[in-house]
Write an enzyme that holds these catalytic residues in place. Structure first.
Site, PDB file in Angstrom:
ATOM      1  N   TYR A 111       3.562  11.261 -11.544  1.00 46.80           N
ATOM      2  CA  TYR A 111       2.979  10.311 -10.593  1.00 46.80           C
ATOM      3  C   TYR A 111       2.455   9.081 -11.322  1.00 46.80           C
ATOM      4  CZ  TYR A 111      -0.379   8.342  -7.267  1.00 46.80           C
ATOM      5  OH  TYR A 111      -1.090   7.492  -6.455  1.00 46.80           O
ATOM      6  N   PRO A 120     -45.275  16.140  37.009  1.00 41.38           N
ATOM      7  CA  PRO A 120     -46.296  15.288  37.636  1.00 41.38           C
ATOM      8  C   PRO A 120     -47.662  15.973  37.669  1.00 41.38           C
ATOM      9  CG  PRO A 120     -44.253  15.200  38.890  1.00 41.38           C
ATOM     10  CD  PRO A 120     -44.065  16.259  37.846  1.00 41.38           C
ATOM     11  N   GLY A 121     -48.678  15.217  37.303  1.00 40.72           N
ATOM     12  CA  GLY A 121     -50.053  15.713  37.327  1.00 40.72           C
ATOM     13  C   GLY A 121     -50.463  16.515  36.118  1.00 40.72           C
ATOM     14  N   LYS A 130       3.699   5.082 -11.031  1.00 39.16           N
ATOM     15  CA  LYS A 130       2.787   4.005 -10.653  1.00 39.16           C
ATOM     16  C   LYS A 130       2.746   2.920 -11.726  1.00 39.16           C
ATOM     17  CE  LYS A 130       0.864   4.535  -6.593  1.00 39.16           C
ATOM     18  NZ  LYS A 130       0.978   3.483  -5.568  1.00 39.16           N
ATOM     19  N   ASN A 156     -10.563   8.037  -7.116  1.00 37.99           N
ATOM     20  CA  ASN A 156     -10.592   8.865  -5.914  1.00 37.99           C
ATOM     21  C   ASN A 156     -11.122   8.062  -4.733  1.00 37.99           C
ATOM     22  OD1 ASN A 156     -10.081  11.814  -6.937  1.00 37.99           O
ATOM     23  ND2 ASN A 156     -11.485  10.878  -8.412  1.00 37.99           N
ATOM     24  N   LEU A 163       0.823  -1.208   0.000  1.00 42.69           N
ATOM     25  CA  LEU A 163       0.000   0.000   0.000  1.00 42.69           C
ATOM     26  C   LEU A 163       0.856   1.258   0.000  1.00 42.69           C
ATOM     27  CD1 LEU A 163      -2.640  -1.175   2.657  1.00 42.69           C
ATOM     28  CD2 LEU A 163      -2.561  -1.625   0.206  1.00 42.69           C
TER      29      LEU A 163
END
Length: 371
Positions: free
Chosen positions: A105, A283-284, A109, A134, A55
């Site tokens: 590049y 409550p209530g 490669k 990409n 890699l």
């Protein structure tokens, strides 16, 4: 596993994510070579390894000659080590679609690919070359070689970014899909197309559309909307966007309407999936006593206890459900039924509410009537 430079862009992520997922799946006996490793270690790894993930990659060096040194030179060293050890193990190589072009590049490669293909013919070793387009996903380096990473980084920090040509078409692969394919190759399940191996899931998108999508994700944190994630690409882009949020800015405030009876807070709204809210009753306290023509609701008491009552408009029969955070259950409120919810306990009652329509003050579809 071979890797060349621990400071460079997408290859760092391929290395890191591949290593993590291999460990997740029980492949823990890894020999990891990087820029700081010694030549002696490379020779030992070449002798002992059973599978190589190559890699390594140099794609934005300070000097043009570093393209060849990093991409071709390291590949040659790796293959020399394998030859010297008589090791014919399989090799996965992460190349680039740039190898089809005659830039420095791409040329480096392509030369590395040729070395690998020649090695495969000479030794019979299995070599899998992936020309990756990409790559996007969590943690890719911004302002380097990934437009998606740059857009995400800038948007999550309130920084401007420029889309030079919104009509540029992009081919993209998600980093998790790349890692999945690499592990499939390890297990003999790789995908091939001619001389090259390939990641089977490739996404096509216009650069401008990606930018707009990411901007909508940034806005969603302000307008409480949830993105529509019904296609794989959008879901992956959204996960990528969230991964770029600064850790100190992962939360965002909501507006609560508070009074002596409790509070009501809208949490999320979506154009196609309705509105989610949180209601707290003291409550209530009884809330509701209204009905809707078309809007439907779901109530889920997550803390405290209470009673939900409803009656079909025009009828005298009242139905009731006792609800509690101790026994989670969803109660559907159909249209045409006036309804209310009462806190019958001694603590605050917290209710998660969903409505099939987002509230529109111009058309509230809400009519008062005692249950």
């Amino acid at each position: 596993m071979a890797y060349n430079d621990g400071k460079r862009g997408v290859y760092t992520k391929l290395f890191t994510d591949s290593k993590l997922e291999l460990c997740n799946r029980g492949y823990t006996d890894l020999l990891c070579f990087d820029a700081d490793s010694s030549e002696e270690f490379l020779q030992k790894a070449a002798k002992d390894c059973e599978f190589v993930f190559h890699l390594a990659g140099v794609n934005r060096p300070e000097k043009p000659e570093e393209f060849r040194q990093g991409n071709v030179g390291f590949t040659a060293k790796l293959l020399e080590g394998l030859r010297a050890a008589g090791n014919k193990c399989s090799i996965v190589f992460s190349s680039s679609t740039q190898a089809e072009r005659d830039n420095p590049y791409g040329l480096s490669k392509r030369e590395a690919e040729d070395l690998l293909f020649t090695y495969a013919k000479e030794t019979g070793a299995k070599v899998l070359v992936y020309r990756l387009p990409n790559v996007f996903g969590k943690g890719c380096r911004p302002n380097y070689n990934s437009a998606v990473a740059t857009f995400c980084y800038n948007l999550t920090r309130g920084l401007p970014f420029t889309v030079n040509d919104p009509l540029v078409g992009m081919q993209l692969v998600y980093i998790d899909d790349v890692v999945e394919e690499f592990i499939a190759a390890l297990e003999g399940r790789e995908h091939r197309e001619g001389a090259f191996a390939e990641v089977p899931v490739v996404h096509q998108a216009l650069l401008g559309d990606i930018a707009c999508l990411l901007q909508s994700f940034a806005e969603s944190r302000k307008d409480k909307s949830l993105p529509k994630l019904d296609d794989a690409f959008t879901s992956k882009i959204y996960s990528t966007f969230i991964s770029y949020l600064p850790p100190e800015e992962l939360s965002y405030a909501l507006t609560s309407h508070v009074n002596a009876r409790g509070s009501f807070t809208e949490v999320f709204r979506t154009p196609e999936r309705g509105q989610f809210s949180m209601n707290i009753s003291k409550p209530g306290i009884v809330k509701g006593h209204h009905w809707h023509h078309s809007k439907t609701e779901k109530f889920l008491v997550v803390s405290g206890q209470g009673e939900i009552r409803f009656r079909k408009v025009g009828s005298d029969k009242v139905y009731s459900y006792v609800v509690s955070g101790e026994k989670l259950e969803v109660v559907d409120i159909p249209p045409g039924y006036t309804h209310c919810i009462e806190n019958t306990g001694k603590t605050d009652m917290v209710t998660l509410m969903w409505a099939s329509e987002c509230f529109d003050p111009e058309k509230p579809d809400t009519f008062f009537e005692e249950v």
